[in-house]
Design a protein around this motif. Sequence first.
Motif, PDB file in Angstrom:
ATOM      1  N   PRO A 231      25.823  19.161 -19.112  1.00  0.00           N
ATOM      2  CA  PRO A 231      26.763  19.420 -20.231  1.00  0.00           C
ATOM      3  C   PRO A 231      26.135  19.639 -21.575  1.00  0.00           C
ATOM      4  CG  PRO A 231      27.370  17.206 -19.021  1.00  0.00           C
ATOM      5  CD  PRO A 231      26.017  17.754 -18.533  1.00  0.00           C
ATOM      6  N   MET A 232      24.902  19.548 -21.607  1.00  0.00           N
ATOM      7  CA  MET A 232      24.089  19.808 -23.110  1.00  0.00           C
ATOM      8  C   MET A 232      23.688  21.232 -22.888  1.00  0.00           C
ATOM      9  SD  MET A 232      22.561  15.933 -24.016  1.00  0.00           S
ATOM     10  CE  MET A 232      21.899  16.474 -25.605  1.00  0.00           C
ATOM     11  N   ASN A 233      23.679  21.888 -21.648  1.00  0.00           N
ATOM     12  CA  ASN A 233      23.253  23.221 -21.650  1.00  0.00           C
ATOM     13  C   ASN A 233      24.206  23.905 -21.881  1.00  0.00           C
ATOM     14  OD1 ASN A 233      22.246  25.620 -20.827  1.00  0.00           O
ATOM     15  ND2 ASN A 233      21.422  24.872 -18.801  1.00  0.00           N
ATOM     16  N   PRO A 234      23.835  25.091 -23.163  1.00  0.00           N
ATOM     17  CA  PRO A 234      25.044  25.964 -23.412  1.00  0.00           C
ATOM     18  C   PRO A 234      25.605  26.823 -22.426  1.00  0.00           C
ATOM     19  CG  PRO A 234      23.035  26.186 -24.813  1.00  0.00           C
ATOM     20  CD  PRO A 234      22.604  25.359 -23.665  1.00  0.00           C
ATOM     21  N   ILE A 235      25.012  27.036 -21.132  1.00  0.00           N
ATOM     22  CA  ILE A 235      25.426  27.891 -20.236  1.00  0.00           C
ATOM     23  C   ILE A 235      26.109  26.901 -19.066  1.00  0.00           C
ATOM     24  CG2 ILE A 235      25.110  29.845 -18.549  1.00  0.00           C
ATOM     25  CD1 ILE A 235      24.629  30.599 -21.139  1.00  0.00           C
ATOM     26  N   VAL A 236      27.301  26.330 -19.415  1.00  0.00           N
ATOM     27  CA  VAL A 236      27.784  25.497 -18.585  1.00  0.00           C
ATOM     28  C   VAL A 236      29.435  25.782 -18.431  1.00  0.00           C
ATOM     29  CG1 VAL A 236      28.021  23.808 -20.154  1.00  0.00           C
ATOM     30  CG2 VAL A 236      27.971  23.094 -17.844  1.00  0.00           C
ATOM     31  N   GLN A 237      30.046  25.481 -17.319  1.00  0.00           N
ATOM     32  CA  GLN A 237      31.469  25.631 -17.571  1.00  0.00           C
ATOM     33  C   GLN A 237      31.619  27.060 -17.642  1.00  0.00           C
ATOM     34  OE1 GLN A 237      33.373  23.188 -16.427  1.00  0.00           O
ATOM     35  NE2 GLN A 237      35.353  24.292 -16.222  1.00  0.00           N
ATOM     36  N   ALA A 238      31.112  27.959 -16.651  1.00  0.00           N
ATOM     37  CA  ALA A 238      30.917  29.497 -17.381  1.00  0.00           C
ATOM     38  C   ALA A 238      30.779  30.316 -15.851  1.00  0.00           C
ATOM     39  CB  ALA A 238      29.614  29.698 -17.999  1.00  0.00           C
ATOM     40  N   MET A 246      31.424  42.774 -14.382  1.00  0.00           N
ATOM     41  CA  MET A 246      32.058  42.343 -15.526  1.00  0.00           C
ATOM     42  C   MET A 246      33.482  42.373 -15.469  1.00  0.00           C
ATOM     43  SD  MET A 246      31.898  41.060 -18.459  1.00  0.00           S
ATOM     44  CE  MET A 246      30.366  41.075 -19.028  1.00  0.00           C
ATOM     45  N   ASP A 247      34.025  43.535 -15.040  1.00  0.00           N
ATOM     46  CA  ASP A 247      35.398  43.671 -15.068  1.00  0.00           C
ATOM     47  C   ASP A 247      36.187  42.625 -13.987  1.00  0.00           C
ATOM     48  OD1 ASP A 247      35.276  45.974 -16.723  1.00  0.00           O
ATOM     49  OD2 ASP A 247      35.553  47.289 -15.278  1.00  0.00           O
ATOM     50  N   VAL A 248      35.555  42.547 -12.905  1.00  0.00           N
ATOM     51  CA  VAL A 248      36.226  41.634 -11.987  1.00  0.00           C
ATOM     52  C   VAL A 248      35.885  40.260 -12.491  1.00  0.00           C
ATOM     53  CG1 VAL A 248      35.830  40.769  -9.423  1.00  0.00           C
ATOM     54  CG2 VAL A 248      35.756  43.124 -10.076  1.00  0.00           C
ATOM     55  N   LEU A 266      33.087  33.199 -20.229  1.00  0.00           N
ATOM     56  CA  LEU A 266      32.390  34.443 -19.236  1.00  0.00           C
ATOM     57  C   LEU A 266      31.252  35.057 -20.186  1.00  0.00           C
ATOM     58  CD1 LEU A 266      33.092  36.815 -17.274  1.00  0.00           C
ATOM     59  CD2 LEU A 266      33.832  38.081 -18.990  1.00  0.00           C
ATOM     60  N   GLU A 267      30.141  34.876 -19.335  1.00  0.00           N
ATOM     61  CA  GLU A 267      28.651  35.169 -19.992  1.00  0.00           C
ATOM     62  C   GLU A 267      28.179  36.345 -19.193  1.00  0.00           C
ATOM     63  OE1 GLU A 267      27.068  33.343 -22.114  1.00  0.00           O
ATOM     64  OE2 GLU A 267      28.331  31.674 -22.488  1.00  0.00           O
ATOM     65  N   PRO A 268      27.824  37.508 -19.984  1.00  0.00           N
ATOM     66  CA  PRO A 268      27.210  38.506 -19.423  1.00  0.00           C
ATOM     67  C   PRO A 268      25.693  38.357 -19.130  1.00  0.00           C
ATOM     68  CG  PRO A 268      27.285  38.921 -21.886  1.00  0.00           C
ATOM     69  CD  PRO A 268      27.962  37.307 -21.398  1.00  0.00           C
ATOM     70  N   SER A 269      25.282  38.514 -17.784  1.00  0.00           N
ATOM     71  CA  SER A 269      23.959  38.325 -17.375  1.00  0.00           C
ATOM     72  C   SER A 269      22.899  38.989 -18.535  1.00  0.00           C
ATOM     73  CB  SER A 269      23.716  38.976 -15.838  1.00  0.00           C
ATOM     74  OG  SER A 269      22.331  38.665 -15.663  1.00  0.00           O
ATOM     75  N   PRO A 270      22.065  38.129 -19.086  1.00  0.00           N
ATOM     76  CA  PRO A 270      21.183  38.762 -19.980  1.00  0.00           C
ATOM     77  C   PRO A 270      20.053  39.554 -19.098  1.00  0.00           C
ATOM     78  CG  PRO A 270      21.128  36.327 -20.297  1.00  0.00           C
ATOM     79  CD  PRO A 270      22.120  36.618 -18.971  1.00  0.00           C
ATOM     80  N   ALA A 292      28.706  30.857 -11.034  1.00  0.00           N
ATOM     81  CA  ALA A 292      29.304  29.850 -11.513  1.00  0.00           C
ATOM     82  C   ALA A 292      28.735  28.541 -11.893  1.00  0.00           C
ATOM     83  CB  ALA A 292      30.710  29.762 -10.864  1.00  0.00           C
ATOM     84  N   GLU A 293      29.016  27.970 -12.986  1.00  0.00           N
ATOM     85  CA  GLU A 293      28.371  26.825 -13.338  1.00  0.00           C
ATOM     86  C   GLU A 293      29.503  25.855 -13.814  1.00  0.00           C
ATOM     87  OE1 GLU A 293      25.210  26.139 -13.629  1.00  0.00           O
ATOM     88  OE2 GLU A 293      23.838  27.874 -14.073  1.00  0.00           O
ATOM     89  N   THR A 294      29.447  24.636 -12.950  1.00  0.00           N
ATOM     90  CA  THR A 294      30.184  23.629 -13.567  1.00  0.00           C
ATOM     91  C   THR A 294      29.335  22.422 -14.105  1.00  0.00           C
ATOM     92  OG1 THR A 294      30.344  22.775 -11.236  1.00  0.00           O
ATOM     93  CG2 THR A 294      32.092  23.965 -11.761  1.00  0.00           C
TER      94      THR A 294
END
Lengths: 391, 430
Positions: A231-238, A246-248, A266-270, A292-294
């Motif tokens: 939960p302390m990771n910025p890339i979570v629930q994403a 991207m569109d889909v 929604l996070e674009p893949s760096p 997907a990240e939960t």
Amino acid sequence: MSSQTATAVQRPGVAAGSVLVPTLILLAAIVIVALTGAEFRALYTRDPIVPGPGVTRQGWLSDYHAGLSGTPMETPVYFLEGRQPGGTILVLGGTHGNEIAGRLAAAILVENAVVEAGRVIVIPETNASALTHTAPNQGVPDYITIKTPWGERRFRHGDRLSNPLHQYPDPEAHIHYPSGSLGAGSEARNLNRVYPGRPDGTLTEQLAYAITELVRRERVDLVLDMHEARPMNPIVQALVVHERAMDVGAWTVMELQAFEGVSLRLEPSPVALRGLSHRELGDATPTMSTLAETPNIAMDYLRGPTDERLVIEGRDEFMAKAVGRPGLVYVNYEHEKGLHIDDRTGTHLSVFLGLAETLGSFYPDRAVVVRDVPRHADVVRNGVGAYLRQP
Amino acid sequence: MSQTTFTLLVLAVMLAVFMVAWWRKLPNILCMLLAAVAGALAAGQGVPLRHLVEGMFMFFDLVVTILTATIFVGVVRESGALHGLIADLIRWFHKRPVLLLMLMMIVVMIPGGLTGSGTAAVLAVGPLVGSVLVGMGIPVVQAVSIVALGGIIGAFAPPVNIPAMAIANGINMPYAGFTVPLLVFSLVIGLGSALWLGARYVRRDLDVQKVLASMAAEHRQISRLQVYAPFVVVFGLIVLLRTFPELVPDAGVPIIFMLGVLVTWALSPKVQVLRVSKEMLKEALPVAGILIGVGSLVQIMALTGVRGLFVITAITLPDTWLYLFTLVGFALAGALFGSYGSGTVLGVPLMLALLDRDPVMATVGLSLMACYGSLTPPTAVVGFASQVALNHREPYSTVLRRVIWPWVVASVIGILIVIYADKLRFLVVY
């Protein structure tokens, strides 16, 4: 004379004492090694997956790279094929063994989903090696138990990295192939840092290569790699998406929020973050790659007593305290509700269904129509166990 | 009972059992294992054998590195290569005694940097360097203090800084980018400490032969090839591996140390490698034992929630209190857990509270403070090892009085590195 006798008596005593203690320590060590060794060894027994009515055939990952055959990386691949033509979706569970919700969601798909058009390929235990150990210093349980209407079903907890017994030693620095970007040495055992892999690389790189080959040969239209994060990771629930997806991905995230109340960023893949499935599978093949990240509290540093209850219920008083501090926790955490395994697994299943539906809407010739997969609300209402079959 | 109260009680039980075991003078590893078992029992986990054993493997790679590095240092010393290196330094620099003093400090720091163990460093080179320092006119107690600080700063220096590795490992950060900042600060602090303690005593009219004679009597006359080849092989391979990782096959640092041993043996076949290895393993085992014990302790702390208690406490402290806690905490924890243990037990939660700044530089600052914990009495492993190495029989307080100011200055530097981590980011080179 008396002195000689005393010496004669004393010496055996000293000798016996000097042997006794080391012997006892050695025996204790042998007992401890035997007991714990058996416990560690038991982790090599695979979790049962019960193929449901939608499974049309089962293969192995070594079908795509023979080098995996007979190795700890070998893992089953389930095919769920529809009568109608359509697209192909690959679902990966257990890229990181300890990210339980993704594995449970993959198991539920294999055991329940029926595909009417197109096909779904599911690998529930993608890094099988990562399920044969747990990480030192984390104190996590070796198994979690899910209650079902017919009894209990047990799953190994696992770790995010391949077992060091299968790939040793870690290099000083992990050098990603082919970009050459550097990471921590232990990341060489992280499947999600070694894509697209190579056929003559480390075992983990060969595993990644086999998956990349599967995506190529089976002409996979969309990949969903199911993860969990701290939960302390910025890339979570994403939902992290390659630019081709991207569109889909964006449409799916909006629909999930609007119709199911499932909120994901929604996070674009760096582009510069190399080795991850959402980047490399998208770059190396024509597929639309997503991840997907939960949130899983048991993976965070900030957690109280660590046991099965924490992994399943996701309730922790320390996390509740941290939520009030700005910039620390990146999920909406309500202590009474927790971050339950039903909620997390249901989220993955709704993401899968959402992506499948959006794929069909955007690209009708690549539609994948699936039934009998529970949505987020179903899993939250009935529990994960309601969708697990008896082995 | 709230989770905070529960974990505080578990922590209290662990501390109480640790202190009793420590007071009974049990080995450090046993103190930690007993505290771990007591913590698990208090938390209602029974005796979790699996967790205790699993935790022991937390630092497995590091233990192998330390053991092989210690064998390498021992074999190099036995071959006469270390003696030859120091003798060369004396011959070349005797007319510049202050420079020689600084070079002697670096000689103590090198094995510390290679093994990550200040204790191993002072035991391996302390007797040789100590005799040179005394021969240069430096009083024995000052020489002991210089050697002790050399061991401490050597443990902080690159390539192996165990507290930094432990902190990086604890927050899933690669141990990369540390070399330059560790090198810069270890040289500045190390050389500054040596000058502070020794510069005023060094004689300008150094009698080279007398100083050479004051070094350990037994030494072989060996060629320059025999002296330098082992160091060139080990340092060369480590530098090559880090500079051209894509070109040099990486079989692990322990293999490099073993190659160094093989080269030494090939050039100096009279060295009894097996005997020396056994002796050096005995010296290194206490350090390995601490790492093994710390691993189990940390695993039980994570299992019972005590680690989480540390984390939530650290991240909710106001900055000023956090810095004060850091300064005092590392000094005190060093006496209990050693620098390796305090790096893990305190360093990881503190680092989590400091994630709003450059993590590499913040870790460098924390590890600096952690390393000095090996001077805190009554454990003071590096301090006592230095007294043993130089056969110094006065109370440890005489040494402590000399090292206290360099220690305070280094700790302040450490906290300043933490505070200004972002501004010092330019030192981080990958």
